[in-house]
Design a protein around this motif. Structure first.
Motif, short mmCIF file in Angstrom:
data_model
loop_
_atom_site.label_atom_id
_atom_site.label_comp_id
_atom_site.label_asym_id
_atom_site.label_seq_id
_atom_site.Cartn_x
_atom_site.Cartn_y
_atom_site.Cartn_z
N GLN A 246 0.81 -1.22 0.00
CA GLN A 246 0.00 0.00 0.00
C GLN A 246 0.85 1.27 0.00
OE1 GLN A 246 -3.10 0.05 3.05
NE2 GLN A 246 -3.10 -2.19 3.12
N GLU A 247 1.83 1.31 0.90
CA GLU A 247 2.58 2.55 1.08
C GLU A 247 3.38 2.92 -0.17
OE1 GLU A 247 1.47 0.91 4.98
OE2 GLU A 247 2.47 0.05 3.23
N GLY A 280 2.96 -0.56 7.52
CA GLY A 280 2.70 0.32 8.66
C GLY A 280 3.18 1.73 8.42
N ALA A 281 4.12 1.92 7.51
CA ALA A 281 4.65 3.24 7.16
C ALA A 281 5.48 3.06 5.90
CB ALA A 281 5.51 3.81 8.30
N ARG A 282 5.93 4.19 5.32
CA ARG A 282 6.80 4.08 4.16
C ARG A 282 8.05 3.28 4.56
NH1 ARG A 282 6.29 8.22 0.26
NH2 ARG A 282 7.96 7.17 -0.91
N LEU A 285 11.01 5.00 5.95
CA LEU A 285 10.92 5.52 7.31
C LEU A 285 11.15 4.43 8.34
CD1 LEU A 285 7.77 7.82 6.92
CD2 LEU A 285 10.20 8.49 6.83
N LEU A 286 11.19 3.17 7.88
CA LEU A 286 11.37 2.04 8.78
C LEU A 286 12.78 1.45 8.68
CD1 LEU A 286 7.94 0.26 8.11
CD2 LEU A 286 8.54 1.73 10.06
N GLY A 287 13.68 2.20 8.04
CA GLY A 287 15.05 1.73 7.91
C GLY A 287 15.30 0.88 6.69
N ALA A 288 14.29 0.75 5.82
CA ALA A 288 14.46 -0.03 4.59
C ALA A 288 14.52 0.94 3.41
CB ALA A 288 13.34 -1.04 4.44
N PHE A 289 13.99 0.58 2.29
CA PHE A 289 13.99 1.44 1.10
C PHE A 289 12.64 1.28 0.41
CE2 PHE A 289 15.73 -2.69 0.15
CZ PHE A 289 15.04 -3.08 -0.98
#
Length: 993
Positions: A246-247, A280-282, A285-289
């Protein structure tokens, strides 16, 4: 024991989760020691093994602790070549024992775990691979696994078992570890092929591969998703739903702002957003890409409207190349799903060229779905000029992509690999899978070959699979189309009945019937009109229709019902659901939908979009477009009568293969047992079911041979992908592995012909070669000299009367015949070589042939010209003519001679009272031998008649060899091939045995 209060903390499961997480990178270790270190000091009992064992013994299936161990043990069981084990094979009791040893578990705990989590011993993926440089270890995979972990969680939510998830993990890991390290300095583009089953979940595998590959550092993924927008859109939606999420689809758009969502995909999709994966978020923003899509559900790749910036990769350190870890793992990934269309691919190639030198820095992955369709170069090499390869449109564009992206890895996916393995391995710009070929295992719950064909029956009779699911269409019993329509209505009613009796409604969202008789669009329209008429005259609401349905229910569906699923005891109990099924089938303009067309607009039918349409209950009438790649959801009844002479085309038509949860016992295949192949004088009647069975055997044998050669020997591969083609077999002579234009590089390596004549037609013209060949027959001619036998041909279809002819006969050993045949010379390649590969094994390796009856027929006294040949004889000479401009004679053996020899082979050990003809044993074959002079050489014939001696350089010793029917092993494969490598014309290919 399970936790009594589900809301209370489960300290034991929490501790075991921490311990198992700590083992994710290095494999199993001493569990008690690690648990003691990690255990809460206030509750050291959590590390107690006895408490663990007792919990397992009392655990419910959904117990959290049991779930943790089931997943971890299954993953360790399935892991291929783990760093923590160098001795045990995956999916074996030995591997499980090694795991327990490393965990330091006692006998009681081992027993409890084995009972709770049995070892899955089903076969895993089979890999044929060149040696490669290891880089993608389990530890590295665990360190970077954002998208794979998300995908794995989604699969479990969809109901995938631990074994199914681990199997996918294992197969996807095997692909990614054979790609080039995306951070390597020197670019390398691997080429591979993944072979699945028809409609068996190949998309799930390449979604897993994509997830693991982008986690590892691949930053441009191009999925070639079929030749129709319909197929491309299916693949795009699947990747968007299960991987991209989704994000990434929304980007910066606020999901709660309707205005911000205008123009964004899936706002009209009933599965959005609930069934689309969410992080849950982009991800950034969660330390991934993040992943940026360059195509959408409804739009294929377009020339980039906002400039080339969409393909420009950001680099935190511009002084270093993109592929260095500091840059690579900070960059967004780009994913596109592209149709195999020349203009679309040209746009992509044009845009990529604008990027410039950075192309050489981008680790890219090209996934080619249905890679044997459109991608293979089908231009005849004979038409290439001055060594320049002429390419077909799609193949040429893919080759350009690979040239532009030196770090691009190409992985093809198909269920019919024969065209791919016949690609010239020496053509560096083509798509031969030079680095690896991976054969995926048959998935659990999959309906495939074994469900429709009883491959192990000895006498060829009807087996259980055929009784349950196959309904033959014979001319003598009518076309059974009305019965198939009745079966469609009945199975629809049975699905509604099961939904109402506790079976989840999810599997029954769609209910379809496929009718496939022809590739001709005009015939589709006529057939659709006929079905519409039959439907409206079927009287499904009246007593006549109900009587017909009741009869079919009793003799078929009730008799073959799965006892574990709700099925009514009588038709009276099912009758209330028939009207509901009829109404669903009839909704939306009638029961029939024609699926064909000459352009994309013809396929833009709402009811063909199984994703967006709530309920598709339809009879689909179509041709080629329904037989490749397109998944017909809810397919229950198939009516199939189309013939073809290519195995891969025929196999791809097997849309009845697939997953049928909750209704596999209802699946029926109505298939032609007497269908016409060809037209006019060339027409012949064939059995489509037999043809399918033959190609199923071809496929199963190919997979078995891959498995046979897959194990490493002294740490090295037994064979490489370039040596695979000899493993391709053909059981039915008229069904070729692939289309002629995909087999330019294929040549026969072996032809097996038990009970069937082997009759070379192309003999040398060169007189010296002819003389040497004739001399090699001298020992046999010597044994024939002076003999005379009456050969009695019994009455048969060709004549109601017995006939006879005279012949010289002798018996020679198998070794002697093989010695003669192996020594013969041939002018235009050894035409006998594929047959010699077979005959050479009849010394007991494949089957045992003791000896051969040699028959040298004599012509009638009136037409006879006799002469000695290499001082032996005399023998009757036979006049034969070569075909115009060719080495081949029009025919060799006489009809009566061949019929006589065939009667001996077909009925060994039999003779009529007083019959002086030879009796053939079951382990004996027949050779018909003819001294042939060319009909055009009248002077030579006259000279022979005058002198009674034939010159060895003027006599062609032509022959027909008929092996005994028993000269075959149980596999029954008839033909094997190999591929010509343009760079290694004299290369040794792996032996067939």
């Amino acid at each position: 024991m399970t936790a009594e209060n589900t809301s209370a903390p489960d300290h034991l499961a929490d501790l075991h989760g921490e311990v198992l997480d700590a083992m994710s990178r290095r494999g199993p270790r001493h569990f008690a020691k690690l648990a003691f270190v990690l255990a809460d000091a206030d509750d050291p009992a959590d590390a107690d093994m006895a408490r663990f064992r007792d919990r397992l013994l009392a655990a419910d299936p959904g117990d959290e602790l049991l779930t943790l161990w089931r997943r971890k043990l299954t993953a360790w069981d399935f892991e291929q070549s783990p760093t923590w084990s160098a001795t045990t094979a995956p999916r074996t009791a030995e591997r499980r024992a090694e795991i327990y040893d490393k965990l330091a578990f006692g006998a009681d705990l081992r027993k409890a775990l084995d009972a709770a989590v049995p070892v899955h011993e089903e076969a895993g993926p089979v890999t044929i691979s060149r040696e490669f440089e290891p880089w993608y270890t389990r530890e590295q995979a665990a360190n970077r696994s954002f998208y794979w972990t998300s995908y794995e969680r989604l699969l479990r939510r969809k109901g995938w078992s631990d074994a199914a998830v681990s199997s996918l993990d294992e197969a996807a890991h095997a692909v990614v570890e054979r790609l080039a390290d995306p951070t390597r300095d020197t670019p390398y583009g691997a080429r591979g092929l993944v072979v699945g089953y028809v409609q068996s979940g190949k998309t799930a595998n390449f979604t897993g591969v994509t997830a693991k590959a982008i986690d590892a550092g691949y930053r441009l993924v191009i999925v070639l998703g079929g030749t129709l927008n319909l197929l491309r859109g299916q693949t795009q939606r699947r990747l968007d739903m299960e991987l991209i999420g989704q994000e990434n689809i929304l980007g910066a758009a606020d999901p709660n702002d309707p205005d911000a969502l205008v123009g964004i995909d899936y706002q009209d999709d009933e599965d959005w957003p609930a069934k689309f994966v969410s992080f849950g978020a982009r991800p950034s923003l969660l330390g991934a890409f993040d992943i940026e899509r360059l195509t959408s559900r409804d739009r294929d790749y377009m020339a980039l409207e906002r400039g080339i910036s969409a393909l420009e990769f950001e680099k935190p350190d511009r002084t270093r190349p993109l592929y260095e870890p500091a840059n690579l793992h900070a960059a967004r990934a780009r994913v596109m799903v592209v149709k195999k269309n020349k203009s679309v691919l040209e746009k992509l190639v044009t845009d990529l060229k604008k990027i410039g030198p950075i192309l050489g820095e981008i680790p890219a992955l090209i996934i080619d779905d249905e890679s044997d369709q459109a991608s293979v170069n089908t231009t005849d090499p004979k038409k290439w000029e001055d060594g320049k390869v002429t390419r077909t449109a799609i193949n040429g564009q893919i080759s350009k992509l690979l040239k532009l992206l030196p770090r691009a890895q190409y992985v093809g996916y198909t269920a019919t690999p024969f065209a791919n393995v016949f690609i010239d391995p020496g053509d560096e710009e083509d798509l031969f899978p030079r680095d690896f070929l991976i054969s995926l295992p048959r998935p659990t719950g999959y309906m495939g070959v074994q469900d429709f064909h009883d491959l192990d029956t000895i006498d060829g009779g009807e087996g259980e699979a055929e009784k349950k699911h196959v309904r033959g269409i014979y001319y003598s019993t009518g076309d059974r189309l009305q019965e198939a329509l009745d079966a469609f209505v009945l199975t629809g009613a049975l699905k509604l009945y099961r939904e109402n009796h506790g079976v989840a409604s999810g599997p029954f969202r769609h209910h379809t019937m496929l009718v496939h008789e022809s590739v001709r669009m005009a015939e589709h329209a006529v057939l659709a009109e006929r079905i519409e008429t039959m439907w409206h005259n079927a009287a499904y609401t009246g007593p006549e229709g109900h009587a017909r349905l009741a009869s079919l229910f009793d003799k078929d569906f009730h008799a073959h019902a799965d006892g574990s699923l709700p099925t009514p005891a009588t038709y009276a109990d099912l009758k209330p659901y028939v009207s509901g099924a009829r109404r669903l089938i009839n909704q939306g303009g009638g029961p029939v939908m024609v699926v064909n067309g000459e352009n994309e607009r013809d396929y833009a039918q709402p009811d063909l979009d199984f994703d967006r349409t709530p309920n598709v209950w339809k009879i689909l009438v179509g041709g080629t477009k329904l037989s490749r790649g397109f998944t017909v959801e809810g397919l229950t009844i198939t009516y199939y009568r189309r013939t073809t002479q290519q195995a891969d085309t025929l196999m791809q038509m097997g849309r009845w293969f697939g997953f049928r949860p909750g209704y596999r016992d209802l699946v029926r295949l109505y298939i032609g047992r007497e269908e016409t192949l060809g037209r006019g004088r060339n027409a012949k009647t064939v059995d489509l079911y037999e043809a399918f069975e033959a190609i199923c055997r071809d496929e199963e044998l190919f997979r078995a041979e891959l498995a046979r050669y897959a194990p490493l020997v002294d740490g090295r591969p037994q064979v490489t992908p370039a040596q695979i083609p000899p493993l391709v077999a053909q059981h039915l002579p008229w069904v070729k592995p692939s289309a002629r234009n995909k087999m330019f590089n294929a040549e026969l390596v072996e032809v097996r012909s038990p009970g069937t004549p082997i009759e070379p037609a192309a003999y040398p013209v060169d007189s010296k070669m002819t003389a040497r060949n004739t001399e090699r027959w001298k020992p046999v001619l010597a044994a024939l000299s002076g003999t005379s036998t009456t050969c009695l041909l019994l009455p048969d279809d060709t004549s109601p009367l017995s006939r006879s002819f005279q012949a010289a006969t002798t018996v020679i050993s198998h070794a002697q015949l093989l010695s003669v045949l192996s020594s013969l010379e041939w002018e235009d390649g050894n035409v006998l070589a594929p047959h010699l590969a077979y005959l050479s094994q009849l010394d007991g390796r494949l089957a045992k042939v003791d000896d051969w009856l040699v028959i040298a027929p004599q012509r009638t006294q009136r037409n006879r010209i006799e002469a000695t040949v290499v001082d032996q004889g005399p023998f009757s000479l036979f006049r034969r003519s070569r075909q115009s401009g060719k080495l081949s004679f029009g025919r060799i053996s006489g009809l009566e001679h061949r019929l006589y020899a065939q009667q001996l082979v077909n009925q060994p050990d039999s003779a009529s009272p007083g019959d002086s003809s030879p009796v053939l044993g079951a382990a004996q074959g027949v050779v018909l031998l003819y001294p042939v002079v060319e009909a055009a050489q009248d002077d030579e014939v006259k000279a022979v008649a005058a002198t009674g001696a034939a010159s060895a350089d003027r006599v062609t010793m032509a022959f027909t060899v008929i092996p005994p029917k028993a000269a075959i092993d149980t596999k029954q494969q008839l033909v094997r091939f190999r591929t010509k490598d343009s760079t290694r014309p004299d290369a040794v290919i792996v032996k067939a045995f």
